[in-house]
Design a protein around this motif. Structure first.
Motif, PDB file in Angstrom:
ATOM      1  N   ILE A  33       8.683  10.083  37.825  1.00  0.00           N
ATOM      2  CA  ILE A  33       8.519  10.700  36.506  1.00  0.00           C
ATOM      3  C   ILE A  33       9.796  10.596  35.666  1.00  0.00           C
ATOM      4  O   ILE A  33       9.731  10.323  34.471  1.00  0.00           O
ATOM      5  N   SER A  34      10.971  10.761  36.267  1.00  0.00           N
ATOM      6  CA  SER A  34      12.204  10.748  35.469  1.00  0.00           C
ATOM      7  C   SER A  34      12.432   9.395  34.795  1.00  0.00           C
ATOM      8  O   SER A  34      12.823   9.339  33.629  1.00  0.00           O
ATOM      9  N   VAL A  35      12.187   8.309  35.512  1.00  0.00           N
ATOM     10  CA  VAL A  35      12.379   6.986  34.896  1.00  0.00           C
ATOM     11  C   VAL A  35      11.335   6.751  33.804  1.00  0.00           C
ATOM     12  O   VAL A  35      11.631   6.155  32.769  1.00  0.00           O
ATOM     13  N   LEU A  36      10.133   7.269  33.991  1.00  0.00           N
ATOM     14  CA  LEU A  36       9.108   7.145  32.959  1.00  0.00           C
ATOM     15  C   LEU A  36       9.471   7.978  31.738  1.00  0.00           C
ATOM     16  O   LEU A  36       9.219   7.559  30.602  1.00  0.00           O
ATOM     17  N   ASN A  37      10.105   9.135  31.952  1.00  0.00           N
ATOM     18  CA  ASN A  37      10.548   9.964  30.827  1.00  0.00           C
ATOM     19  C   ASN A  37      11.613   9.246  30.007  1.00  0.00           C
ATOM     20  O   ASN A  37      11.647   9.376  28.780  1.00  0.00           O
ATOM     21  N   GLU A  38      12.490   8.504  30.663  1.00  0.00           N
ATOM     22  CA  GLU A  38      13.516   7.739  29.938  1.00  0.00           C
ATOM     23  C   GLU A  38      12.855   6.693  29.037  1.00  0.00           C
ATOM     24  O   GLU A  38      13.227   6.544  27.871  1.00  0.00           O
ATOM     25  N   LEU A  39      11.885   5.979  29.585  1.00  0.00           N
ATOM     26  CA  LEU A  39      11.171   4.972  28.799  1.00  0.00           C
ATOM     27  C   LEU A  39      10.387   5.622  27.664  1.00  0.00           C
ATOM     28  O   LEU A  39      10.328   5.085  26.550  1.00  0.00           O
ATOM     29  N   ASP A  40       9.829   6.791  27.919  1.00  0.00           N
ATOM     30  CA  ASP A  40       9.094   7.544  26.913  1.00  0.00           C
ATOM     31  C   ASP A  40      10.027   7.927  25.763  1.00  0.00           C
ATOM     32  O   ASP A  40       9.681   7.800  24.592  1.00  0.00           O
ATOM     33  N   SER A  41      11.238   8.367  26.090  1.00  0.00           N
ATOM     34  CA  SER A  41      12.218   8.743  25.058  1.00  0.00           C
ATOM     35  C   SER A  41      12.596   7.538  24.195  1.00  0.00           C
ATOM     36  O   SER A  41      12.740   7.656  22.975  1.00  0.00           O
ATOM     37  N   GLU A  42      12.754   6.389  24.830  1.00  0.00           N
ATOM     38  CA  GLU A  42      13.071   5.164  24.086  1.00  0.00           C
ATOM     39  C   GLU A  42      11.914   4.785  23.167  1.00  0.00           C
ATOM     40  O   GLU A  42      12.127   4.341  22.028  1.00  0.00           O
ATOM     41  N   ILE A  87       9.486   4.803  17.542  1.00  0.00           N
ATOM     42  CA  ILE A  87       8.465   5.318  16.623  1.00  0.00           C
ATOM     43  C   ILE A  87       9.135   6.048  15.463  1.00  0.00           C
ATOM     44  O   ILE A  87       8.789   5.835  14.303  1.00  0.00           O
ATOM     45  N   GLU A  88      10.112   6.904  15.775  1.00  0.00           N
ATOM     46  CA  GLU A  88      10.807   7.662  14.731  1.00  0.00           C
ATOM     47  C   GLU A  88      11.525   6.732  13.760  1.00  0.00           C
ATOM     48  O   GLU A  88      11.610   7.021  12.569  1.00  0.00           O
ATOM     49  N   ALA A  89      12.034   5.616  14.266  1.00  0.00           N
ATOM     50  CA  ALA A  89      12.734   4.649  13.417  1.00  0.00           C
ATOM     51  C   ALA A  89      11.758   3.707  12.700  1.00  0.00           C
ATOM     52  O   ALA A  89      12.185   2.885  11.890  1.00  0.00           O
ATOM     53  N   ALA A  90      10.469   3.827  13.014  1.00  0.00           N
ATOM     54  CA  ALA A  90       9.438   2.937  12.458  1.00  0.00           C
ATOM     55  C   ALA A  90       9.798   1.466  12.703  1.00  0.00           C
ATOM     56  O   ALA A  90       9.577   0.607  11.867  1.00  0.00           O
ATOM     57  N   ASP A  91      10.330   1.215  13.897  1.00  0.00           N
ATOM     58  CA  ASP A  91      10.753  -0.133  14.284  1.00  0.00           C
ATOM     59  C   ASP A  91       9.628  -0.771  15.110  1.00  0.00           C
ATOM     60  O   ASP A  91       9.525  -0.548  16.314  1.00  0.00           O
ATOM     61  N   GLU A  92       8.797  -1.554  14.437  1.00  0.00           N
ATOM     62  CA  GLU A  92       7.614  -2.140  15.082  1.00  0.00           C
ATOM     63  C   GLU A  92       7.981  -3.006  16.280  1.00  0.00           C
ATOM     64  O   GLU A  92       7.334  -2.929  17.323  1.00  0.00           O
ATOM     65  N   LYS A  93       9.011  -3.824  16.137  1.00  0.00           N
ATOM     66  CA  LYS A  93       9.404  -4.716  17.231  1.00  0.00           C
ATOM     67  C   LYS A  93       9.865  -3.914  18.449  1.00  0.00           C
ATOM     68  O   LYS A  93       9.429  -4.163  19.576  1.00  0.00           O
ATOM     69  N   ALA A  94      10.755  -2.942  18.234  1.00  0.00           N
ATOM     70  CA  ALA A  94      11.237  -2.104  19.342  1.00  0.00           C
ATOM     71  C   ALA A  94      10.093  -1.281  19.925  1.00  0.00           C
ATOM     72  O   ALA A  94       9.998  -1.118  21.143  1.00  0.00           O
ATOM     73  N   PHE A  95       9.209  -0.775  19.068  1.00  0.00           N
ATOM     74  CA  PHE A  95       8.048  -0.011  19.530  1.00  0.00           C
ATOM     75  C   PHE A  95       7.217  -0.835  20.506  1.00  0.00           C
ATOM     76  O   PHE A  95       6.859  -0.384  21.585  1.00  0.00           O
ATOM     77  N   ARG A  96       6.913  -2.067  20.128  1.00  0.00           N
ATOM     78  CA  ARG A  96       6.077  -2.930  20.970  1.00  0.00           C
ATOM     79  C   ARG A  96       6.752  -3.184  22.310  1.00  0.00           C
ATOM     80  O   ARG A  96       6.125  -3.082  23.363  1.00  0.00           O
ATOM     81  N   VAL A  97       8.059  -3.470  22.297  1.00  0.00           N
ATOM     82  CA  VAL A  97       8.809  -3.724  23.532  1.00  0.00           C
ATOM     83  C   VAL A  97       8.815  -2.481  24.420  1.00  0.00           C
ATOM     84  O   VAL A  97       8.563  -2.560  25.628  1.00  0.00           O
ATOM     85  N   LYS A  98       9.070  -1.312  23.825  1.00  0.00           N
ATOM     86  CA  LYS A  98       9.170  -0.071  24.602  1.00  0.00           C
ATOM     87  C   LYS A  98       7.808   0.370  25.133  1.00  0.00           C
ATOM     88  O   LYS A  98       7.706   0.860  26.259  1.00  0.00           O
ATOM     89  N   LEU A  99       6.763   0.191  24.353  1.00  0.00           N
ATOM     90  CA  LEU A  99       5.416   0.548  24.825  1.00  0.00           C
ATOM     91  C   LEU A  99       5.042  -0.313  26.026  1.00  0.00           C
ATOM     92  O   LEU A  99       4.578   0.195  27.050  1.00  0.00           O
ATOM     93  N   HIS A 100       5.285  -1.611  25.915  1.00  0.00           N
ATOM     94  CA  HIS A 100       4.955  -2.513  27.028  1.00  0.00           C
ATOM     95  C   HIS A 100       5.810  -2.204  28.256  1.00  0.00           C
ATOM     96  O   HIS A 100       5.317  -2.252  29.387  1.00  0.00           O
ATOM     97  N   ALA A 101       7.077  -1.846  28.042  1.00  0.00           N
ATOM     98  CA  ALA A 101       7.953  -1.497  29.171  1.00  0.00           C
ATOM     99  C   ALA A 101       7.434  -0.253  29.885  1.00  0.00           C
ATOM    100  O   ALA A 101       7.395  -0.206  31.123  1.00  0.00           O
ATOM    101  N   LEU A 102       7.011   0.750  29.122  1.00  0.00           N
ATOM    102  CA  LEU A 102       6.477   1.977  29.720  1.00  0.00           C
ATOM    103  C   LEU A 102       5.195   1.684  30.498  1.00  0.00           C
ATOM    104  O   LEU A 102       5.057   2.093  31.662  1.00  0.00           O
TER     105      LEU A 102
END
Length: 92
Positions: free
Chosen positions: A18-27, A32-47
């Motif tokens: 759970i802790s490693v998943l929480n880190e990915l969730d925070s990223e 999302i907060e930055a409205a960065d579509e490219k980073a969002f896509r990378v982070k969603l897929h990583a999670l």
């Protein structure tokens, strides 16, 4: 913890992961907060990839209640933003 990835099925995640998943969730939240579509896509897929990797798939006919529901890999920023709770997608 039983997790459902929308459109894919359920996996069981150990408390140790759970802790490693929480880190990915925070990223993901930060993207999302930055409205960065490219980073969002990378982070969603990583999670989602991490959940698939550490999770033990449950049979398709399993009727376990999901404690957590994650968006599909093709979800939009807006769809994921709507799913976020006070603690992100993955409660700490």
């Amino acid at each position: 913890m039983i997790v459902r990835i929308m459109g894919e099925g359920q996996v069981e995640i150990s408390a140790d992961d759970i802790s490693v998943l929480n880190e990915l969730d925070s990223e993901l939240e930060a993207a999302i907060e930055a409205a960065d579509e490219k980073a969002f896509r990378v982070k969603l897929h990583a999670l989602l990839d991490k959940v698939r990797h550490v999770g033990k798939a449950l049979p398709d006919d399993s009727l376990e209640p999901s404690e957590l529901i994650l968006p599909p890999a093709d979800a939009s920023i807006e769809e994921v933003r709507e799913m976020l709770g006070d603690q992100g997608l993955i409660p700490g």
